[in-house]
Scaffold this motif. Structure first.
Motif, PDB file in Angstrom:
ATOM      1  N   ILE A  70      49.412  53.375  11.433  1.00  0.00           N
ATOM      2  CA  ILE A  70      47.825  53.841  11.424  1.00  0.00           C
ATOM      3  C   ILE A  70      47.857  55.545  11.928  1.00  0.00           C
ATOM      4  N   GLN A  71      47.506  56.193  11.730  1.00  0.00           N
ATOM      5  CA  GLN A  71      47.855  57.494  12.039  1.00  0.00           C
ATOM      6  C   GLN A  71      46.480  58.514  12.575  1.00  0.00           C
ATOM      7  N   GLY A  72      46.255  59.541  13.488  1.00  0.00           N
ATOM      8  CA  GLY A  72      45.488  59.762  13.412  1.00  0.00           C
ATOM      9  C   GLY A  72      44.952  61.620  14.263  1.00  0.00           C
ATOM     10  N   GLU A  73      44.915  61.084  14.977  1.00  0.00           N
ATOM     11  CA  GLU A  73      44.703  62.474  15.863  1.00  0.00           C
ATOM     12  C   GLU A  73      44.810  62.447  17.502  1.00  0.00           C
ATOM     13  N   TRP A  74      45.649  63.385  17.410  1.00  0.00           N
ATOM     14  CA  TRP A  74      45.572  63.153  18.935  1.00  0.00           C
ATOM     15  C   TRP A  74      45.020  63.561  20.046  1.00  0.00           C
ATOM     16  N   VAL A  75      45.096  62.527  21.077  1.00  0.00           N
ATOM     17  CA  VAL A  75      44.069  63.122  22.065  1.00  0.00           C
ATOM     18  C   VAL A  75      44.617  63.280  23.602  1.00  0.00           C
ATOM     19  N   GLU A  76      46.008  62.943  23.641  1.00  0.00           N
ATOM     20  CA  GLU A  76      47.228  63.089  24.397  1.00  0.00           C
ATOM     21  C   GLU A  76      48.363  63.128  23.982  1.00  0.00           C
ATOM     22  N   GLU A  77      48.974  64.491  24.049  1.00  0.00           N
ATOM     23  CA  GLU A  77      50.304  64.824  23.320  1.00  0.00           C
ATOM     24  C   GLU A  77      51.039  63.537  23.522  1.00  0.00           C
ATOM     25  N   PRO A  78      52.105  63.546  22.945  1.00  0.00           N
ATOM     26  CA  PRO A  78      52.943  62.702  23.307  1.00  0.00           C
ATOM     27  C   PRO A  78      54.002  63.581  24.206  1.00  0.00           C
ATOM     28  N   CYS A  94      58.667  58.316  25.571  1.00  0.00           N
ATOM     29  CA  CYS A  94      57.947  59.232  25.410  1.00  0.00           C
ATOM     30  C   CYS A  94      56.652  58.014  24.814  1.00  0.00           C
ATOM     31  N   SER A  95      55.139  58.835  25.269  1.00  0.00           N
ATOM     32  CA  SER A  95      54.316  58.303  25.067  1.00  0.00           C
ATOM     33  C   SER A  95      53.500  59.270  24.578  1.00  0.00           C
ATOM     34  N   GLY A  96      51.882  58.681  23.895  1.00  0.00           N
ATOM     35  CA  GLY A  96      50.475  59.184  23.683  1.00  0.00           C
ATOM     36  C   GLY A  96      49.497  59.219  23.099  1.00  0.00           C
ATOM     37  N   VAL A  97      48.205  59.613  23.182  1.00  0.00           N
ATOM     38  CA  VAL A  97      47.356  58.740  22.253  1.00  0.00           C
ATOM     39  C   VAL A  97      46.601  59.046  21.651  1.00  0.00           C
ATOM     40  N   GLN A  98      46.465  58.471  20.702  1.00  0.00           N
ATOM     41  CA  GLN A  98      45.777  58.681  19.419  1.00  0.00           C
ATOM     42  C   GLN A  98      44.449  57.928  18.493  1.00  0.00           C
ATOM     43  N   ARG A  99      43.214  59.109  18.545  1.00  0.00           N
ATOM     44  CA  ARG A  99      42.303  58.719  17.958  1.00  0.00           C
ATOM     45  C   ARG A  99      42.276  58.309  17.278  1.00  0.00           C
ATOM     46  N   ASP A 139      39.146  50.173   9.170  1.00  0.00           N
ATOM     47  CA  ASP A 139      37.112  48.440   9.264  1.00  0.00           C
ATOM     48  C   ASP A 139      36.096  49.671   9.771  1.00  0.00           C
ATOM     49  N   GLY A 140      35.918  50.909   9.852  1.00  0.00           N
ATOM     50  CA  GLY A 140      34.680  51.542  10.276  1.00  0.00           C
ATOM     51  C   GLY A 140      34.786  51.553  11.423  1.00  0.00           C
ATOM     52  N   LYS A 141      35.432  51.313  12.461  1.00  0.00           N
ATOM     53  CA  LYS A 141      35.431  51.327  14.450  1.00  0.00           C
ATOM     54  C   LYS A 141      36.857  52.913  15.016  1.00  0.00           C
ATOM     55  N   LEU A 142      35.958  52.914  15.278  1.00  0.00           N
ATOM     56  CA  LEU A 142      36.250  53.776  16.797  1.00  0.00           C
ATOM     57  C   LEU A 142      37.839  53.710  17.665  1.00  0.00           C
ATOM     58  N   LEU A 143      38.903  53.385  17.285  1.00  0.00           N
ATOM     59  CA  LEU A 143      39.716  53.048  17.830  1.00  0.00           C
ATOM     60  C   LEU A 143      41.063  54.176  19.136  1.00  0.00           C
ATOM     61  N   TYR A 144      41.035  53.832  19.784  1.00  0.00           N
ATOM     62  CA  TYR A 144      42.609  54.777  21.009  1.00  0.00           C
ATOM     63  C   TYR A 144      43.596  53.973  20.719  1.00  0.00           C
ATOM     64  N   ALA A 145      44.215  54.563  20.378  1.00  0.00           N
ATOM     65  CA  ALA A 145      46.130  54.045  20.358  1.00  0.00           C
ATOM     66  C   ALA A 145      46.825  54.626  21.374  1.00  0.00           C
ATOM     67  N   LYS A 146      47.719  53.854  21.326  1.00  0.00           N
ATOM     68  CA  LYS A 146      48.415  54.652  22.670  1.00  0.00           C
ATOM     69  C   LYS A 146      49.984  54.038  22.103  1.00  0.00           C
ATOM     70  N   ARG A 147      50.831  54.954  21.631  1.00  0.00           N
ATOM     71  CA  ARG A 147      51.636  54.918  21.623  1.00  0.00           C
ATOM     72  C   ARG A 147      53.379  55.104  22.661  1.00  0.00           C
ATOM     73  N   GLN A 148      54.408  54.301  22.544  1.00  0.00           N
ATOM     74  CA  GLN A 148      55.025  54.665  22.997  1.00  0.00           C
ATOM     75  C   GLN A 148      56.963  53.801  22.575  1.00  0.00           C
ATOM     76  N   THR A 149      57.926  54.729  22.988  1.00  0.00           N
ATOM     77  CA  THR A 149      59.116  54.665  22.559  1.00  0.00           C
ATOM     78  C   THR A 149      59.878  54.614  23.693  1.00  0.00           C
ATOM     79  N   GLY A 150      60.191  53.697  23.911  1.00  0.00           N
ATOM     80  CA  GLY A 150      60.772  53.776  25.447  1.00  0.00           C
ATOM     81  C   GLY A 150      60.682  54.214  26.673  1.00  0.00           C
ATOM     82  N   HIS A 151      59.424  53.834  26.468  1.00  0.00           N
ATOM     83  CA  HIS A 151      58.843  54.156  27.842  1.00  0.00           C
ATOM     84  C   HIS A 151      58.238  52.810  28.709  1.00  0.00           C
ATOM     85  N   ILE A 152      58.939  52.672  29.761  1.00  0.00           N
ATOM     86  CA  ILE A 152      59.004  51.637  30.291  1.00  0.00           C
ATOM     87  C   ILE A 152      58.703  51.458  31.913  1.00  0.00           C
ATOM     88  N   HIS A 153      58.591  50.771  32.670  1.00  0.00           N
ATOM     89  CA  HIS A 153      58.513  50.943  33.817  1.00  0.00           C
ATOM     90  C   HIS A 153      59.375  49.636  34.574  1.00  0.00           C
TER      91      HIS A 153
END
Length: 241
Positions: free
Chosen positions: A23-31, A38-43, A47-61
């Motif tokens: 599921i893809q959307g508009e970037w609100v925090e560019e990767p 890498c980490s970024g946030v998409q809107r 199901d008709g609901k607005l969500l925010y998705a934080k996507r990460q690859t290899g982004h660890i603590h």
């Protein structure tokens, strides 16, 4: 290895990490590249609901508990659940999962949008303080104080408490407007050994990055100390840098 959390009651058909990832959307925090990945946030919408998705690859603590590294969204998931249990308004988790393969970690945190809330710095910029008046503004400072006190009493330290991470909504459904406060971006949030440790770190950091003058700050801190049941002289006397 896969770690997964799903709020099954939120959707009729909970889906897998692969399905959510597609599921893809508009970037609100560019990767951006950091923490070895890498980490970024998409809107996004589902199901008709607005969500925010934080996507990460290899982004660890890394920590003593996780010396080999662990996705930061898993730490944020724990903080969101802990803050909500403490009575703090934070985004509701819809889905969270992390998967480790030969290529490394892939992780996703999906949260429900905080309807009607806006960053408190925008609230000030839009002159809402003048619009609603000083009585409501003092009520807002009390709500900020109580929100932070609830977090710190539970020994959770936000870790990155800039003014942009405090959100406000004015509830106008009743006979008089009521300010409500929420916290966002708990990625660096962690549990401390004592509430004092959590309090001193966050409140001194907030003071350095807040819009409040000395009178407003001392009003906020007075309510905060009352809620915490103790005095923090270094916080009370802190001045803007």
């Amino acid at each position: 290895m896969t770690v997964e959390f799903s709020n099954a009651s939120y959707f009729n058909n909970p889906t897998s990490l692969d399905s959510w990832w597609e599921i893809q959307g508009e970037w609100v925090e560019e990767p951006n590249d950091r923490r070895g990945g890498c980490s970024g946030v998409q809107r996004i919408h589902k199901d008709g609901k607005l969500l925010y998705a934080k996507r990460q690859t290899g982004h660890i603590h890394r920590s003593l508990r996780y010396p080999l590294g662990r996705p930061t969204v898993l730490r944020e998931q724990e903080a969101l659940l802990g803050a909500r249990k403490a009575g703090v308004t934070v985004p509701e988790i819809v889905y969270c999962a992390a998967e480790q393969s030969a290529e490394g970690w892939r992780a996703l945190l999906v949260t429900k949008a905080l309807a009607g809330f806006q960053p408190i710095d925008e609230w000030y910029t839009e002159n809402d303080r003048e619009q609603y008046g000083e009585t409501l503004h003092q009520q807002l400072l009390v709500e900020v104080a109580l929100t932070l006190a609830r977090l710190h009493t539970a020994r959770w330290q936000h870790g990155c408490i800039y003014i942009k991470h405090i959100f406000v909504r004015i509830n106008t459904e009743g006979s008089a407007p009521i300010p409500e406060v929420a916290l966002l971006d708990l990625e660096k949030c962690r549990r401390r050994l004592t509430s004092k440790q959590a309090a001193l770190h966050d409140m001194l950091q907030l003071r350095r990055h807040s819009p409040w003058d000395q009178d407003d700050w001392q009003s906020l801190i007075s309510h905060y100390q009352q809620a915490m049941g103790r005095d923090f002289k270094s916080i009370y006397n802190a001045t803007r840098r």
